[in-house]
Design an enzyme around this catalytic site. Structure first.
Site, PDB file in Angstrom:
ATOM      1  N   LYS A 185       0.843  -1.196   0.000  1.00 19.99           N
ATOM      2  CA  LYS A 185       0.000   0.000   0.000  1.00 19.99           C
ATOM      3  C   LYS A 185       0.877   1.244   0.000  1.00 19.99           C
ATOM      4  O   LYS A 185       2.082   1.180   0.253  1.00 19.99           O
ATOM      5  CB  LYS A 185      -0.915  -0.009   1.217  1.00 19.99           C
ATOM      6  CG  LYS A 185      -0.184  -0.037   2.556  1.00 19.99           C
ATOM      7  CD  LYS A 185      -1.151  -0.096   3.725  1.00 19.99           C
ATOM      8  CE  LYS A 185      -0.402  -0.106   5.046  1.00 19.99           C
ATOM      9  NZ  LYS A 185      -1.310  -0.083   6.202  1.00 19.99           N
ATOM     10  N   TYR A 215      11.883  32.401   1.333  1.00 17.30           N
ATOM     11  CA  TYR A 215      10.703  33.231   1.540  1.00 17.30           C
ATOM     12  C   TYR A 215      10.707  33.881   2.925  1.00 17.30           C
ATOM     13  O   TYR A 215      11.176  33.308   3.904  1.00 17.30           O
ATOM     14  CB  TYR A 215       9.434  32.392   1.382  1.00 17.30           C
ATOM     15  CG  TYR A 215       9.118  32.002  -0.042  1.00 17.30           C
ATOM     16  CD1 TYR A 215       8.795  32.975  -0.985  1.00 17.30           C
ATOM     17  CD2 TYR A 215       9.142  30.675  -0.439  1.00 17.30           C
ATOM     18  CE1 TYR A 215       8.500  32.619  -2.298  1.00 17.30           C
ATOM     19  CE2 TYR A 215       8.846  30.301  -1.749  1.00 17.30           C
ATOM     20  CZ  TYR A 215       8.525  31.286  -2.680  1.00 17.30           C
ATOM     21  OH  TYR A 215       8.246  30.954  -3.972  1.00 17.30           O
TER      22      TYR A 215
END
Length: 815
Positions: free
Chosen positions: A483, A710
């Site tokens: 999975k 940033y």
């Protein structure tokens, strides 16, 4: 080569069968089958696997001859068939004895190589240097084990004039057997390092064990003058190589010039490498060539043209939905067989294509060489052969398969735009001699992506699975969890490998993951752990098996079976909540569950399972045992009322290791398969499967007082070198790792992040490391580094692995 009766007579075994087949090929891996009619399968039983389990599937594929262990397989069931057997008390010993006998039939020079590091490189470089002067038999890849050595030696035939074999050991008592098989005339000890230290009481014990390969040699070439006084049994003639003053051959290297100083004179060579491991390996090769009688000019010319050795195959996604397998560093029939096996194992596309250059192999005529190649490609059912080179082009009538031919790589590349449509939806093997520059073809055919890659080692995955298998009783099945893209590693590719190594079941989280597996030709049964109502059609159409965890999902699935006209019993898996309190039927609901299942003939319970919430925590073992007891009570009630048996499983990876009393008849392997163990002791037996890497895009010199990223989040207090990497939170490198919270490894130095992590990039401080633009940066490549990422995230290794996003290119390697 040998009749079955001869094999039995030579090895003091017993021949059973109506037909005395001739055997030319031996295999112990059922996936490597190419020529069923003249192959013998050697069924080996180990702590991690049992080859006898694969006999029937090989019979179905046309194999007629088997070496089996007495009392492990009922050969009497085949007494009226055309299948024959050789019975042995110990098939491995029988194989080794046959190989030792076979070796004695040849009086050619044989080079035996051992050492902690460098064995395969020295072997492959000797092959590069000598292939035009000898017909060489050599160990395929790293076939240097108790099984690999005899299989290698059994490849010797009358055309060979030189043999080169590796010998690797991991504990005492192993080398004596390998030495009796190889019987080298020239022995090489490349190095003495820490690899496999756990199998020996001391470094000296390991040295004495390895040196047993050298004892009967005419000449022994040994790296390390310090070993001279330590060897208990000195070979007849020993040549010690090192940088030390007391060495018989002293190494002095000033790039690119290598000087070898000895009593018989000084020799100078130019090398295309500058690392000391390569210098040491090249020096060893030079002394071997000198021992064989080659002059300085010949040696110098060869050393100057040495090529890097590719120790593994690579899988990459290619253009037009193709799958690209790169193996273009050597080209001979033995390595070709291995590469074709790999193409067969990993290909999940509709067609198989081989792009091959002229074959570099002496000792056999060109007609015979290309006839053998053509037969090999036909046996492997290759759909299209693209031959590049004048020799292979001159033999194109031999190739019955659909084929195209080009004089050289440049000609092929020039015509690629006119033929690339033929490469769609195919597995493509690139197999060429280094001189043909197939890396240029690879660059054109591979799917374009950025520099960040997640490299998955399929050998290590297999080894990890086999470790957990060794903990199971023979009747216990193995379900593997694929999975979440196989814990980030790529679901389909991981499943393909698991299918080939014979696991019993796969499990996925959602139906679309199961659909992908079916579309990738995965035939194993697949359990879907979160079956949503909208996915029921896919579950049925793709033969997936749903987990049923409450009455709502049970009712909906029954309604869908009715609406779909399903009348035959459909397999389902019942989830029992024994204390995790996540999903599952509670013990008080079992009576109602039994009543409902018995009333619906379209349902068949394939398995009943539960989930241990603290299987890795010794402090909570009392609770774990309570869960196990509840599970046993529920299974007993279900089995009694349903009146048939089903699979029972409750153990996850940690449960496999710590709660063997609860293995029942299946266990579920998840994170352990990818190399994460429950403790330090188990971790030593596992290998990390995935490595996340990128490359430096740009380096800037930033003055103190400036900022990076940033919001001016990265404040530079003093002059610094800042590297920008094409790795951001969209790739799975979380924003939580920014601002110095974590970093990457560049040239072995840990470099912390600077400022916020961006969507597609991050910045790291490289002031303390010597590096350049384009250099590799490692996010993690071992379990310790994965754990450090997880700790920085305030999480667990599961999250560190599954965070790697789908846009990061996966590269699959097999050594």
């Amino acid at each position: 080569m040998y009749k079955l009766s001869q094999i039995a007579e030579i090895t003091d075994s017993v021949f059973k069968g109506k037909i005395n087949y001739s055997i030319n090929h031996f295999l112990n891996d059922s996936r490597n089958l190419q020529s069923p009619a003249d192959s013998m399968f050697v069924a080996l039983k180990t702590t991690r696997n049992n080859g006898h389990h694969y006999i029937q599937s090989l019979i179905d594929k046309g194999v007629k001859s088997f070496l089996i262990q007495e009392n492990e397989f009922n050969y009497q069931d085949y007494k009226d068939s055309d299948v024959s057997f050789v019975l042995s008390h110990n098939p491995l010993k029988t194989l080794q004895n046959l190989a030792a006998y076979h070796r004695q039939q040849f009086s050619i020079p044989v080079i035996g190589i051992t050492g902690s590091n460098g064995k395969t490189v020295v072997k492959e470089w000797l092959y590069q240097l000598l292939k035009k002067n000898y017909s060489i038999c050599r160990s395929p890849k790293s076939y240097n084990s108790q099984v690999g050595v005899p299989l290698s030696v059994l490849n010797l035939n009358a055309t060979h004039t030189l043999a080169i074999f590796e010998a690797g050991i991991s504990q005492t008592g192993e080398m004596e057997q390998l030495a009796s098989i190889i019987r080298p005339t020239i022995g090489i000890l490349t190095s003495l390092g820490t690899a496999h230290d756990e199998g020996f009481e001391s470094s000296n014990e390991k040295l004495q064990e390895k040196s047993k390969l050298l004892e009967g040699c005419d000449v022994a070439i040994i790296n390390g003058e310090s070993l001279k006084s330590k060897l208990q049994h000195q070979p007849k003639t020993s040549i010690y190589i090192s940088e030390g003053e007391e060495a018989d051959v002293k190494i002095k290297f000033n790039a690119p010039e290598l000087m070898l100083k000895s009593g018989s004179g000084d020799y100078k060579f130019n090398l295309p490498f500058t690392d000391m491991a390569s210098v040491s390996n090249a020096s060893t090769c030079a002394i071997v060539l000198k021992t064989l009688g080659f002059n300085q000019d010949f040696i110098a010319a060869g050393l100057g043209q040495l090529q890097p050795v590719a120790l593994r195959l690579e899988i990459k996604n290619g253009i037009h939905n193709s799958l690209l397998i790169n193996d273009f560093y050597n080209s001979d029939l033995d390595s070709f067989r291995i590469a074709l096996n790999y193409l067969q194992q990993q290909n999940r596309r509709q067609r198989k294509i081989v792009i091959v250059s002229d074959i570099e192999q002496s000792g056999i005529t060109a007609d015979a060489l290309y006839r053998n190649l053509a037969e090999l490609l036909t046996q492997s059912k290759v759909d299209l052969v693209i031959g590049i080179g004048r020799d292979i082009s001159n033999h194109k009538p031999l190739f019955k398969t659909n084929s195209l031919f080009f004089a050289d790589t440049k000609s092929f590349i020039g015509q690629l735009k006119f033929i690339d449509y033929q490469l769609s939806n195919a597995g493509i093997l690139l197999k060429g001699a280094r001189s043909f520059g197939f890396e240029n073809i690879s660059r054109l055919l591979q799917q374009k992506s950025h520099d960040t890659v997640f490299e998955i080692n399929l050998n290590k995955l297999t080894d990890n699975v086999n470790y957990y298998r060794s903990l199971l009783a023979p009747n216990v099945k193995l379900m593997c969890m694929v999975k979440a893209m196989g814990y980030g590693s790529g679901g389909a590719e991981i499943a393909r490998t698991l299918q080939h190594i014979g696991v019993d079941y796969l499990a996925v989280a959602y139906a679309d993951e199961g659909v992908e597996l079916r579309q990738s030709q995965i035939e194993l049964p697949v359990m879907v752990m979160n079956p949503e109502e909208d996915a029921f059609d896919d579950i049925i159409n793709y033969r997936l098996e749903p987990e049923i965890y409450n009455f709502r999902i049970l009712d909906l699935f029954i309604q869908h079976l009715d609406a779909s006209g399903i009348t035959e019993p459909y397999p389902i898996h019942l989830k029992i909540d024994t204390g995790m309190h996540r999903l599952g039927f509670e013990e008080r609901e079992i009576e109602r569950l039994i009543t409902q299942i018995k009333s619906v003939p379209q349902l068949r319970v394939r398995s009943v399972f539960s989930h241990l919430s603290a299987s890795d925590n010794p402090n909570l073992d009392d609770f774990t045992n309570e869960q196990i007891q509840v599970f046993e009570n529920v299974c007993g009630r279900l089995e009694k009322e349903l009146a048939y048996s089903f699979i029972k499983h409750i153990c996850n990876s940690a449960g496999i290791s710590r709660h063997k009393q609860a293995h029942y008849n299946m266990v579920r392997l998840g994170i352990g398969m990818y190399g994460i163990g429950i403790d330090e002791k188990e971790q030593l037996k596992l290998q990390n499967v995935g490595s996340l890497k990128t490359r430096i895009s740009q380096i800037k010199n930033i003055s103190g007082g400036q900022t990076v990223s940033y919001n001016r989040s990265g404040k530079i207090t003093e002059d610094a070198r800042i590297a920008t990497l094409p790795l951001g939170y969209a790739d799975g490198f979380s924003r939580a790792l920014g601002n110095g919270k974590h970093g990457v490894y560049i040239n072995g130095v840990f470099c912390k992040t600077v400022g916020n992590v961006c969507m597609d990039m991050c910045m790291v401080d490289v002031s303390a490391v010597n590096c350049s633009e384009g250099d590799e940066a490692v996010i993690f490549e071992n379990v310790e580094q994965i754990n450090r990422v997880a700790k920085a995230l305030g999480s667990i290794p599961y999250e560190a692995l599954t965070n790697v996003s789908g846009r990061v290119k996966r590269i699959y390697v097999q050594e």
